[in-house]
Write a protein that holds these residues in place. Sequence first.
Motif, short mmCIF file in Angstrom:
data_model
loop_
_atom_site.label_atom_id
_atom_site.label_comp_id
_atom_site.label_asym_id
_atom_site.label_seq_id
_atom_site.Cartn_x
_atom_site.Cartn_y
_atom_site.Cartn_z
N ASP A 100 -40.64 3.67 27.73
CA ASP A 100 -40.71 2.77 26.59
C ASP A 100 -42.10 2.14 26.55
O ASP A 100 -42.37 1.20 27.29
N SER A 102 -43.30 0.79 23.82
CA SER A 102 -43.25 -0.04 22.62
C SER A 102 -43.65 0.75 21.39
O SER A 102 -43.41 1.94 21.29
N HIS A 202 -43.74 1.96 35.81
CA HIS A 202 -43.42 1.42 34.49
C HIS A 202 -42.31 0.38 34.59
O HIS A 202 -42.37 -0.68 33.96
N THR A 203 -41.30 0.66 35.41
CA THR A 203 -40.22 -0.31 35.60
C THR A 203 -40.74 -1.60 36.23
O THR A 203 -40.36 -2.70 35.81
N THR A 206 -42.63 -3.53 33.58
CA THR A 206 -41.73 -4.07 32.56
C THR A 206 -40.94 -5.25 33.11
O THR A 206 -40.78 -6.29 32.43
N ASP A 207 -40.43 -5.14 34.34
CA ASP A 207 -39.72 -6.26 34.95
C ASP A 207 -40.63 -7.47 35.10
O ASP A 207 -40.21 -8.61 34.89
N ASP A 210 -41.13 -8.97 31.75
CA ASP A 210 -39.87 -9.59 31.34
C ASP A 210 -39.74 -10.99 31.94
O ASP A 210 -39.32 -11.94 31.26
N ARG A 240 -36.46 -7.49 26.11
CA ARG A 240 -36.98 -6.25 26.70
C ARG A 240 -38.03 -5.63 25.79
O ARG A 240 -39.01 -5.03 26.26
N ALA A 243 -41.17 -7.44 26.45
CA ALA A 243 -41.75 -7.02 27.72
C ALA A 243 -42.46 -5.69 27.58
O ALA A 243 -43.56 -5.49 28.13
N ALA A 244 -41.86 -4.75 26.84
CA ALA A 244 -42.49 -3.44 26.63
C ALA A 244 -43.80 -3.59 25.88
O ALA A 244 -44.79 -2.90 26.18
N VAL A 247 -46.39 -4.75 28.34
CA VAL A 247 -46.89 -3.67 29.19
C VAL A 247 -47.94 -2.86 28.44
O VAL A 247 -49.02 -2.55 28.98
#
Length: 416
Positions: A100, A102, A202-203, A206-207, A210, A240, A243-244, A247
């Motif tokens: 993701d 965005s 990426h996770t 993103t976390d 977030d 979310r 957050a994306a 990123v």
Amino acid sequence: MTTSLESGSAPVGIPDFPEPRSAACPFDLSPQMRGLAGFGPVFRARTWDGRTPWVVTGHAEQKALLSDNRLSVDFAAPNFPSPVPRHGADGHGGGDSAPDLSFVGMDDPEHARLRRMVSGAFTIKRVEAMRPAVQKMVDTFIDRLLEGPRPVDLVQAFALPIPSLVISELLGVPYEDHEFFQSNSKFLVSLTATPAERGAAHTALTDYLDRLVGEKLDNPAEDLLSRLAEQIRAGELTRREAAAMGVLLLLGGHETTANMITLGTLLLLRHPEQAALVRETEEPGVVVDAVEEMLRFLAIAHLGRRRTALADIEIAGQTVRKGEGVIMLGELANRDPAVFPDPDRLDITRDARRHQAFGAGTHHCIGQPLARMELQVIYPTLLRRIPTLRPATDLDDIPFKYDAVIYGAHELLVTW
């Protein structure tokens, strides 16, 4: 690379893509990449997964296609010509596991809706208001260079910190976390990282964003993440999604500019007469033209802008069928002799404003005013304040980024 091409849906003798840059000419296109233009402005090529998307090399053809809403940027489309394997995908690109990123991976109207939420922060007027602060940052980092040991790695001591600090302050990201987001960003732009490594990076990012968005919901400030938090409270955006977007802007705001600072500086040092023009000019327009020419000449996003056709499209005598992949090579558009005479020669006095470094159409780079302003401040300031700046190693010893989506140098040792 073969030199014959059979038109239609089942090409036989076609070139492989991508053709990496050559160590013999790190600033220039490899002979193989340059040879792709000989296949015409639109042709098929074979990618890493054995598929044969259309490759577009012509400047006019790319400009037309980049503005054509019959091409989709959706990464999850079955035939999307991904430059690398993706975690959990079918091995040919596409699949629900596409990251993701965005609005950069969305089509209108959703792309336009999300993009409008952040575009105001990157207007020319807003960016120009930031110029004095960026100038102060640049001078501060040059002071540190001059006070420190020699030789020094220009990447870590100068080129990477400045755009990281600029985008951090604009977003509202703590700069003290720069090592975390820089190290994870490297996986996202790497051609050698595994799909699992890219997915984990990426996770993690993103976390991280977030959590920051959550903090802005409780304690808003004067920054872009706080404005996204307002959209969450208004029900226009999920946390979310915000957050994306964070990123995307954090990644785009420091990776590309850092590499342009590094490569552009080295390029000028290897062309001392043109470096002297940038150093000595009293005319802002000379620096503006120099930046545009280096953006054209270097073309650091060197794996193409990738799309999937939503309908049949006629272009340059070829028919791109619905569902087929398309790769537009900005580095070849920027060397199109029909647009840029003597295109393989660096000439900072030329009018290079028609380059495709930032793309075109609705998906043109949202941060281009900011990148331009940073480069316009950095190049002349660095050359004026350290007039004897020079590489501390031979060109052959510089580790260029042949292993990344964004071209640059992993390290550039300099002295004075």
